[in-house]
Design a protein around this motif. Structure first.
Motif, PDB file in Angstrom:
ATOM      1  N   GLU A  83      78.938   8.174  75.145  1.00 64.13           N
ATOM      2  CA  GLU A  83      79.019   9.338  74.249  1.00 64.13           C
ATOM      3  C   GLU A  83      78.891  10.534  75.419  1.00 64.13           C
ATOM      4  O   GLU A  83      77.875  10.756  75.893  1.00 64.13           O
ATOM      5  CB  GLU A  83      78.165   9.498  73.102  1.00 64.13           C
ATOM      6  N   LYS A 116      88.541   1.801  74.327  1.00 61.74           N
ATOM      7  CA  LYS A 116      88.893   2.534  73.055  1.00 61.74           C
ATOM      8  C   LYS A 116      88.470   3.784  73.391  1.00 61.74           C
ATOM      9  O   LYS A 116      86.899   3.850  73.309  1.00 61.74           O
ATOM     10  CB  LYS A 116      88.760   1.619  71.871  1.00 61.74           C
ATOM     11  N   MET A 117      89.161   4.909  73.150  1.00 56.96           N
ATOM     12  CA  MET A 117      88.590   6.294  73.482  1.00 56.96           C
ATOM     13  C   MET A 117      88.928   7.105  72.351  1.00 56.96           C
ATOM     14  O   MET A 117      90.075   7.018  71.951  1.00 56.96           O
ATOM     15  CB  MET A 117      88.961   7.094  74.728  1.00 56.96           C
ATOM     16  N   LYS A 118      87.906   7.871  71.712  1.00 55.77           N
ATOM     17  CA  LYS A 118      88.120   8.799  70.744  1.00 55.77           C
ATOM     18  C   LYS A 118      87.660  10.083  71.101  1.00 55.77           C
ATOM     19  O   LYS A 118      86.634  10.201  71.643  1.00 55.77           O
ATOM     20  CB  LYS A 118      87.187   8.096  69.516  1.00 55.77           C
ATOM     21  N   GLU A 119      88.644  10.940  70.734  1.00 57.55           N
ATOM     22  CA  GLU A 119      88.221  12.432  71.180  1.00 57.55           C
ATOM     23  C   GLU A 119      88.109  13.306  69.879  1.00 57.55           C
ATOM     24  O   GLU A 119      88.771  13.098  69.136  1.00 57.55           O
ATOM     25  CB  GLU A 119      89.406  13.105  72.028  1.00 57.55           C
ATOM     26  N   PHE A 120      86.818  13.982  70.021  1.00 53.85           N
ATOM     27  CA  PHE A 120      86.483  14.839  68.971  1.00 53.85           C
ATOM     28  C   PHE A 120      86.735  16.229  68.937  1.00 53.85           C
ATOM     29  O   PHE A 120      86.316  17.071  68.212  1.00 53.85           O
ATOM     30  CB  PHE A 120      84.876  14.629  68.486  1.00 53.85           C
ATOM     31  N   TYR A 161      83.704  13.464  73.500  1.00 52.68           N
ATOM     32  CA  TYR A 161      84.250  11.981  73.326  1.00 52.68           C
ATOM     33  C   TYR A 161      83.713  10.783  73.322  1.00 52.68           C
ATOM     34  O   TYR A 161      82.540  10.863  73.791  1.00 52.68           O
ATOM     35  CB  TYR A 161      85.610  11.966  74.145  1.00 52.68           C
ATOM     36  N   ASP A 198      84.563   3.458  74.232  1.00 49.32           N
ATOM     37  CA  ASP A 198      83.997   2.003  73.899  1.00 49.32           C
ATOM     38  C   ASP A 198      84.713   0.923  74.783  1.00 49.32           C
ATOM     39  O   ASP A 198      85.778   0.941  74.814  1.00 49.32           O
ATOM     40  CB  ASP A 198      84.033   1.752  72.555  1.00 49.32           C
TER      41      ASP A 198
END
Length: 116
Positions: A30, A101-105, A110, A113
């Motif tokens: 994170e 796996k990447m998530k951008e907020f 971001y 995982d």
């Protein structure tokens, strides 16, 4: 204050070694502008589900580790592969393979995982 930098090879060797020894199958990073947190997750019917906080650091100190991971991910994406390989010099297996796996907020935050 001069912050010590995390050496990428040694840190990743320790992280992957610990995750394999205790059957964790997800490494979760994170990242925001102020802090990088690393936690381990186990999602398993055999060993049960578990979450473990591993470490945290300032982004400048953790930059070599994130750079090594991002470099591996960029190479995998250029090759059109869904698995990346990172070097871990202190382990018997010198190359560690993981899915990502990447998530951008937004606003510099971001979540990355890595499935091992």
């Amino acid at each position: 204050m001069a912050e010590k930098k995390y050496p990428a090879g040694q840190y990743l060797s320790a992280l992957f070694g610990y995750a394999r020894d205790f059957n964790y199958n997800h490494l979760v990073f994170e990242v925001n502008r102020f802090k990088v947190s690393v936690s381990l997750q186990r999602r398993s019917n055999t060993y049960g589900h578990a979450d473990l906080f591993y470490s945290s650091a300032e982004p400048k100190a953790f930059a070599p580790v994130l750079s090594a991971i991002n470099q591996a991910i960029e190479i995998a994406e250029l090759e059109g592969d869904r698995q990346a390989t990172v070097k871990t010099p202190d382990l018997t297996r010198k190359d560690q393979i993981f899915q990502f796996k990447m998530k951008e907020f937004g606003h510099g935050k971001y979540l990355l995982d890595l499935s091992i």
